[in-house]
Design a protein around this motif. Structure first.
Motif, short mmCIF file in Angstrom:
data_model
loop_
_atom_site.label_atom_id
_atom_site.label_comp_id
_atom_site.label_asym_id
_atom_site.label_seq_id
_atom_site.Cartn_x
_atom_site.Cartn_y
_atom_site.Cartn_z
N VAL A 43 13.96 91.10 47.08
CA VAL A 43 14.42 89.71 47.22
C VAL A 43 15.65 89.72 48.13
N ILE A 44 15.68 88.81 49.09
CA ILE A 44 16.82 88.74 50.00
C ILE A 44 17.51 87.38 49.86
N PRO A 45 18.77 87.29 50.29
CA PRO A 45 19.47 86.00 50.25
C PRO A 45 18.73 84.95 51.07
N PRO A 46 18.84 83.67 50.70
CA PRO A 46 19.76 83.12 49.69
C PRO A 46 19.25 83.17 48.26
N LEU A 47 18.00 83.65 48.04
CA LEU A 47 17.49 83.69 46.67
C LEU A 47 18.27 84.67 45.81
N SER A 48 18.70 85.78 46.38
CA SER A 48 19.55 86.72 45.66
C SER A 48 20.99 86.50 46.12
N GLY A 49 21.81 86.02 45.24
CA GLY A 49 23.12 85.54 45.62
C GLY A 49 24.09 86.59 46.11
N GLN A 50 23.93 87.85 45.68
CA GLN A 50 24.91 88.87 46.02
C GLN A 50 24.35 89.92 46.98
N GLY A 51 23.30 89.59 47.72
CA GLY A 51 22.76 90.53 48.68
C GLY A 51 21.34 90.92 48.35
N THR A 52 20.79 91.85 49.14
CA THR A 52 19.42 92.31 48.98
C THR A 52 19.23 93.03 47.65
N VAL A 53 18.13 92.70 46.95
CA VAL A 53 17.80 93.35 45.69
C VAL A 53 16.44 94.02 45.85
#
Length: 368
Positions: free
Chosen positions: A127-137
């Motif tokens: 998951v990448i931003p903006p869905l993940s608020g603190q960076g790539t997951v």
């Protein structure tokens, strides 16, 4: 051109890896340089990159988790942070995009979530931003090397002798089995072990969203669902694959996971003579499985009564997996309990037949 690029060029030209490496030795390349280049080569070929690739060699590794620049692993003792990390968030995002491409998927601002399988069999979720608020997951699930047999699970305390005998007998008398448990509890590991124990004369049809089942069996047919393309066309659902499997002369039908309307089709299939089949389902306990089946049945347009009657006719046993601290195989996963699907009046229930108590001792239950 460096050593790694030379080897990659030789491989792309059809040369074997061993020959490509051997061809470098006359040039006076030292063993240290070759070793470092092979590590870089492995990182490129497996898709994990130079930061994550070395973690594959950790004993008992089951999961690698990336939170922006931080890296965490699970080697059977819970999630632990490692010293390895990315230099910058951009590096983690670039790796996620590369992984998605290797899975034949797209990962960008328009499609910020991806789920796929790398060529080496590792499951990737990113998951990448903006869905993940603190960076790539990035979440990586590492499959067991070579799989695990029922005997190996017994030897490593993932089950006791009573459960081993029940599972063996379950295969012999062709019970229809649901394997329940939370994410990462070992459902796929147990299912692969059960399928590996089946006679080689039987034809297994495995239906999954992404192929994760790799039983040690000579006759396995894998069917994999397909998402719609960018024009909204070409989707092939699990329901369609279950119906297709019934026309492929299966001895056993295996549904990797019941998570939607396909539950209606698998129950219909198991009610038409396909005994000895399997499916997995997410549930906290075997006793919660009937409610879970009813909820999934409603997604397929079935009312509660129809769901209960179909489930009662379709499934015999529920084998529940849990992660337990202290067990030694695949991150402490073990068979925690076995329930029996039955009707109590007009209600579908799954009373316990056998379970482990808090001290880890096997106990019979009301359905024994």
């Amino acid at each position: 051109m460096n050593i790694t690029e030379s080897v990659l060029m030789a491989i792309s030209g059809g040369e074997a890896l061993e020959d490509a490496v051997a061809s470098l030795k006359p040039a006076g390349v030292g063993l240290e340089e070759i070793s470092a280049s092979l590590e870089e080569l492995e990182a490129r070929l497996n898709g994990l990159g130079e930061v994550l690739s070395p973690l594959l060699h950790l004993p008992g590794i089951t999961d690698i988790l990336v939170n922006s620049t931080q890296v965490w692993v699970d080697c059977g003792k819970g999630v632990e942070r490692v010293d390895t990390e990315f230099a910058a968030e951009e590096e983690a995002r670039a790796l996620a995009i590369t992984m998605a491409a290797m899975c034949g998927k797209r990962l960008d601002d328009a499609v910020p979530i991806v789920d796929g399988i790398l060529p080496i069999g590792i499951r990737v979720h990113a998951v990448i931003p903006p869905l993940s608020g603190q960076g790539t997951v990035i979440s990586l699930r590492i499959p067991a090397q070579g799989g695990v047999s029922i005997e190996q699970m017994y030897a490593s305390s993932s089950m006791d002798d009573t459960i081993r005998q029940i599972l063996t007998r379950t295969l012999d008398v062709r019970c229809n089995v649901l394997i329940s448990g939370a994410t990462g509890s070992g459902k796929t590991t147990l299912l692969s072990a059960l399928l590996s124990a089946l006679p080689s004369s039987e034809r297994l049809i495995c239906i999954e969203e992404m192929s994760e089942l790799h039983p040690d069996h000579p006759h396995v047919v894998h069917l994999q669902a397909r998402e719609a393309n960018t024009q909204g066309r070409g989707e092939v659902t699990l329901s369609e694959l279950v119906r297709a499997a019934m026309r492929m002369r299966p001895d056993r039908i295996v549904l990797g996971e019941c998570r939607g309307a396909e539950v209606r089709d698998i129950m219909s299939a198991l009610n038409t003579g396909h005994r000895g089949s399997f499916a997995t389902i997410h549930a906290n306990t075997p006793q919660e499985v009937p409610a879970r089946l009813a909820a999934l049945g409603s997604l397929a347009g079935m009312n509660a009564e129809a769901s209960m009657l179909q489930a009662h006719a379709a499934f015999d046993l529920v084998i529940h997996m849990e992660r337990m601290a202290g067990a030694s195989v695949r991150g402490g996963r073990r068979v925690a309990s076995i329930g029996v699907i039955k009707m109590l009046g007009e209600e579908l229930v799954c009373p316990c037949a056998y379970h482990f108590d808090r001290r880890g001792r096997g106990r019979t239950g009301p359905a024994w």
